[in-house]
Enzyme design. Structure first.
Site, PDB file in Angstrom:
ATOM      1  N   THR C 126      58.359  44.840  26.370  1.00  0.00           N
ATOM      2  CA  THR C 126      57.057  44.750  25.603  1.00  0.00           C
ATOM      3  C   THR C 126      56.113  44.441  26.651  1.00  0.00           C
ATOM      4  OG1 THR C 126      55.814  43.174  24.419  1.00  0.00           O
ATOM      5  CG2 THR C 126      58.202  42.640  24.743  1.00  0.00           C
ATOM      6  N   ILE C 127      55.011  45.088  26.998  1.00  0.00           N
ATOM      7  CA  ILE C 127      54.300  44.962  27.802  1.00  0.00           C
ATOM      8  C   ILE C 127      53.328  43.708  27.416  1.00  0.00           C
ATOM      9  CG2 ILE C 127      52.247  46.210  26.966  1.00  0.00           C
ATOM     10  CD1 ILE C 127      52.245  47.467  29.876  1.00  0.00           C
ATOM     11  N   ASP C 128      53.352  43.541  26.086  1.00  0.00           N
ATOM     12  CA  ASP C 128      52.643  42.221  25.622  1.00  0.00           C
ATOM     13  C   ASP C 128      53.378  40.773  25.711  1.00  0.00           C
ATOM     14  OD1 ASP C 128      50.581  43.882  24.762  1.00  0.00           O
ATOM     15  OD2 ASP C 128      51.290  43.682  22.478  1.00  0.00           O
ATOM     16  N   ARG C 163      24.302  39.957  33.356  1.00  0.00           N
ATOM     17  CA  ARG C 163      24.670  40.602  32.206  1.00  0.00           C
ATOM     18  C   ARG C 163      26.115  39.866  31.641  1.00  0.00           C
ATOM     19  NH1 ARG C 163      25.125  46.761  33.488  1.00  0.00           N
ATOM     20  NH2 ARG C 163      22.648  47.177  33.011  1.00  0.00           N
ATOM     21  N   ARG C 266      27.984  44.250  27.922  1.00  0.00           N
ATOM     22  CA  ARG C 266      28.481  45.443  27.837  1.00  0.00           C
ATOM     23  C   ARG C 266      29.926  45.188  28.093  1.00  0.00           C
ATOM     24  NH1 ARG C 266      23.889  46.743  28.008  1.00  0.00           N
ATOM     25  NH2 ARG C 266      22.881  48.251  29.505  1.00  0.00           N
ATOM     26  N   GLN C 274      46.385  50.008  31.743  1.00  0.00           N
ATOM     27  CA  GLN C 274      47.219  48.797  31.528  1.00  0.00           C
ATOM     28  C   GLN C 274      48.622  48.990  31.616  1.00  0.00           C
ATOM     29  OE1 GLN C 274      45.229  45.347  28.993  1.00  0.00           O
ATOM     30  NE2 GLN C 274      44.548  47.228  28.707  1.00  0.00           N
TER      31      GLN C 274
END
Lengths: 342, 342, 342, 342
Positions: C126-128, C163, C266, C274
């Protein structure tokens, strides 16, 4: 001699390298002093300055952005703008001005120099590489490298899931980033603002890729547009130049491809990451040379000129010519790239 | 039409991109077939071939090295070399040959084309960027990026320990990699083969850097040499071209700097990492365009020519001219860079 | 012994490294043969296979994606799914199955192993990084590196234009990528799904940053949500798990910050970049070790187990435990990070 | 409360991240003031200080090296060293000291804390990852990433020329960098200090690789040594710890492989590039957490302790234990990696 320096417009990797080169050569070889104007033309307009000497430019070569700040302020549109600029130059005893920027910023320098006698030298800056007078502008190579690396990464996801991946890159009026990164990244279609695209053709390229069990990558410049009829009008907006443009051509394209081909499609909008961070070696080299030659132009009192790259040489061109002509992608180059589509 | 392709000399990022572009355009637009010759001129000399078609070039764009292999074999020096090459071309029904390589590899192509009537087209390859006929060669930009990134990294070690760091980069006869990476990396001295360096001057630059509490980086091309008297003769060796060269100028320099200034000095020899791995976006673009234009030259039967970059255009130049002149660093460019020394 | 291998769910850098390690050790040390199943559970369900031997895994270590393809097919939801899987395993004479995937893919493996007697071993993906049984999963480190590099780049744009830059990173149910990349990138606010954020607090952080003349970066996980009342309901959608989520929290956040603070804001949505491309060294190492230990579990006939990282050791844990518990960000860790907000 | 901070020993990516975290949390949450000591223990010994507050740590998170400078000065070996350190701490009103360093630097902290009552807290730093008390040290992941990227690049050169490429990486007493980068880079042999290598075995691996038409990469730690008899004694030198070591094992190995196998072999010594430059995301995260927990230990007056990583937790361990035991590569891990050799 005291020289003012300002940076205007969108930020771009290499701005700091230009500033550093100007100051290093100006101080060491010509004995000049410098005044930094803050936030583009806002600086001379409002008299907003920062110290600019050799300690101030130490360590900035590899850094993105600009230590002088930037803005889109246009003194020609401000009340008594030209007078206020001239008064502030006098107040800070600034004898000459180097303006680093794109079409807008240099347009002001052109007017001030040609019409109002302000001694200006320009350094071109556009990440889109769309200025006619120079072979390349700094920042462009960095942007293309970042976009290419992203395309490299997206290939593996496309293949693993047999999906279409649409990558939206910068380029409102010119497709240079799309063309270069698309070619370098092995894209299966490249769509640029210079040529309205045919959605049926794009879908045909997409499908031909799936036929050989590969998944397609479509690179699209933010300013690319489909041929008439393909686009729902309410998706259109006017950009700051008054031109009609799609809001989010990448998203729109993925949806249309999905609808027409039945293949899953996803969009990645690279956005601001393309213009930030440390410049590539090429951009540091080009920006440094632009800086060195800009301060030489000041020494030569060669006002109203801009430095430019021609082959491997830095030359000077009239600011007036430089800022009036957009350099768009040559149709022959686009056709040449077409062998890799599909 | 059947076209043979070979890659000779040291490997270089972008070789695979050239091969891919040749095959894609050759097959798709002109209907040609291809034969890959293995390991440079060894391939046609010994009849050593590999299949070369569209599946063979899939996925190779971002990969360093060459799928065809390489060598320094010179058929002109082999017994009956020319005859054996011609016999093998006939045997494999190869009608034209594209040779991708440097001075040596293209020198053979020149002789075969001009003297023996073998239809040859050349694509220039030198990581050192030292070929006169073209503004840039592919691989150079990648090497400069790698060297620049290494210099970026070495700065922090130099500063933390207040040491001199000497970085030896590629460049036997020309200092292009040293000059570009040294400028881009903010080096405090750049030493190139074109100008013998004065060790006292180098030490003076080193010491002036310490005086402002910074630590110096010295970038030295492998072919750089000190002025007479500075070098111990027994450290010299003859390279394969019969020229005298230092073995390990970087190590030697660090020792001498340490001895003379009393400051700790360390050397990093970047070596082969500079020429391997994935090409930069610029090199992929340039290599791809060289490939596309090389196959166009074949189609035009424009034998004895080499593709070259001039500004942003790809042009053709006679092979004979291209391979006889070394492009060394212009003294003006080196002087220009000197503002950053010390 | 013949071992089947499949990869399911979203792609992730390191999948190929796992496959390679399984095959290298299985063939060389245990004399096993392998069958690759294509596209996750679709492979065993439909009998869709690819050859899997040592030549097939050559050169895949540094490549992102998966050579076996992937999908979200769930045989437990297919008609006669379990029977068809068992029939195909018998047909291809597969004695054991290694399933590489996340919650869903391993959930199927758990059921097949525990309830239907199919000999399965699991490798977590799981990349998470949100699987409770293991300290880290491969792919996560790569994703964090990519996100951090993007944040590094965005800092310079934020500073140059003063910004707010909002960066939306992956993480639907857990904020690991946001937390790690936000800390590593020096973000001024990090918003994660585990803790509903207070828009007033975010705006306060943003404004405190401007007060010291710096520009803020806000990192937000895609699954982060504001506290009640802050969100316009029509912007909500249901995700595939039936949970309410914002569509485009990054865009929404930038608009709200702009509206409330009057500062330009922005958004950059990093998206698929990713999860693609070459894995980091850590991920290659972890994935390789997972593969080596998975084939050891097969040799030990230790069915129903999953390999996991604990400290620097690879251990085995019951598949059942591993797939039922989400690992969310510990509130103490989030509080610890808070010192850098504002 | 005023806290002194120093960094000692070789520089390492992440040092600045530690310093920043200490100062940010110390000032913001605990109201502490800080004194930076320059160049490791030289600072307290000589009373050489730099200001250390929040502005001083701005922007340093992504930067390699250390803003405090470093050295190998040992006050225990200086005349009246302990007294001078204590006097200077009193003079600058420093109530506690955080020492960031390796075996030597922390050894001094241990003695000062345990024997002389100086309130010290330690943060471990070794790029070689060879400290027993912690799972990982910061800097190591960055070094492994750099070495792995270099190996990736060298593969293509090895293949193109069918040469052996020997890569010498850091690691005098422990082979962690060699093991991790060798595995991650797909090396065909990995040689570490913990196990003397058998040159015949290395040559056998090299030759088995050529047999399948691939070219081998050999990764060797700088401290690796061949079995007795393989080494010419005059090539040996004593290192600063009095241990016998090869000077340039990489060069020696390439020559021996060439001599024995008849294959061309080249060496790349990565050297200082491994320890400089921007830290990886993992190292920034680990270093930041070490800093946050070190200042917590100061707040708790938990003297004589060092922060350490265990799994995903930061813990405290006695400095005394931490600095007396080298963490070498577990033979099982090395055996596990052996499946990829040859």
């Amino acid at each position: 001699m005291r020289v003012g320096v300002l940076t205007g417009g969108g930020d771009c990797p290499g701005l700091n390298a230009v500033i550093r080169a100007i100051v290093r050569k100006g101080v060491q070889e010509y004995g000049y002093e410098f005044t930094g104007f803050r936030d583009g033309w806002h600086g001379p307009l409002e008299g907003d300055t920062v110290p600019l000497d050799i300690p101030a430019v130490r360590g900035i070569l590899p850094r993105g952005g600009t230590i002088l700040g930037s803005s889109r302020t246009n003194p020609l549109k401000a009340e008594n703008g030209v007078r206020r600029v001239k008064d502030n130059l006098a107040k800070y005893e600034v004898d000459a001005l180097i303006a680093i920027g794109g079409e807008d910023t240099l347009g002001v320098a052109t007017a001030l120099s040609d019409e109002y006698g302000v001694p200006c030298v320009g350094v071109p800056k556009t990440i889109d590489n769309d200025l006619a007078a120079t072979d390349y502008t700094f920042g462009f190579d960095t942007a293309v490298n970042i976009a290419t690396e992203a395309i490299d990464r997206l290939h593996t996801t496309a293949e693993s899931h047999m999906r279409v991946l649409v990558v939206e890159v910068m380029g409102r009026h010119a497709g240079w980033i799309a063309l270069h990164s698309g070619l370098a990244g092995g894209a299966n279609a490249i769509l640029i603002p210079e040529q309205r695209f045919d959605l049926d053709q794009v879908c045909a390229w997409v499908e031909s890729r799936f036929k050989i069990r590969y998944a397609p990558i479509v690179v699209v410049a933010e300013g690319a547009m489909p041929k008439d009829g393909d686009m729902v009008l309410k998706d259109q907006t006017l950009d700051s130049f008054g031109h009609v443009r799609l809001s989010g051509v990448g998203e729109w394209l993925a949806k249309e491809i999905e609808r027409r081909t039945g293949k899953e499609a996803r969009t990645t909008v690279l956005g601001h990451v393309q213009r930030g961070g440390t410049p590539s070696a090429f951009d540091r080299w080009l920006a440094t040379r632009f800086g060195l030659h800009a301060i030489d132009a000041v020494r030569d009192q060669d006002w109203g000129k801009m430095v430019a790259l021609r082959g491997t040489e830095i030359v000077r061109v009239p600011l007036r010519d430089a800022t009036t002509q957009l350099k768009t992608v040559d149709p022959r180059l686009y056709t040449e790239a077409g062998v890799f589509f599909g």
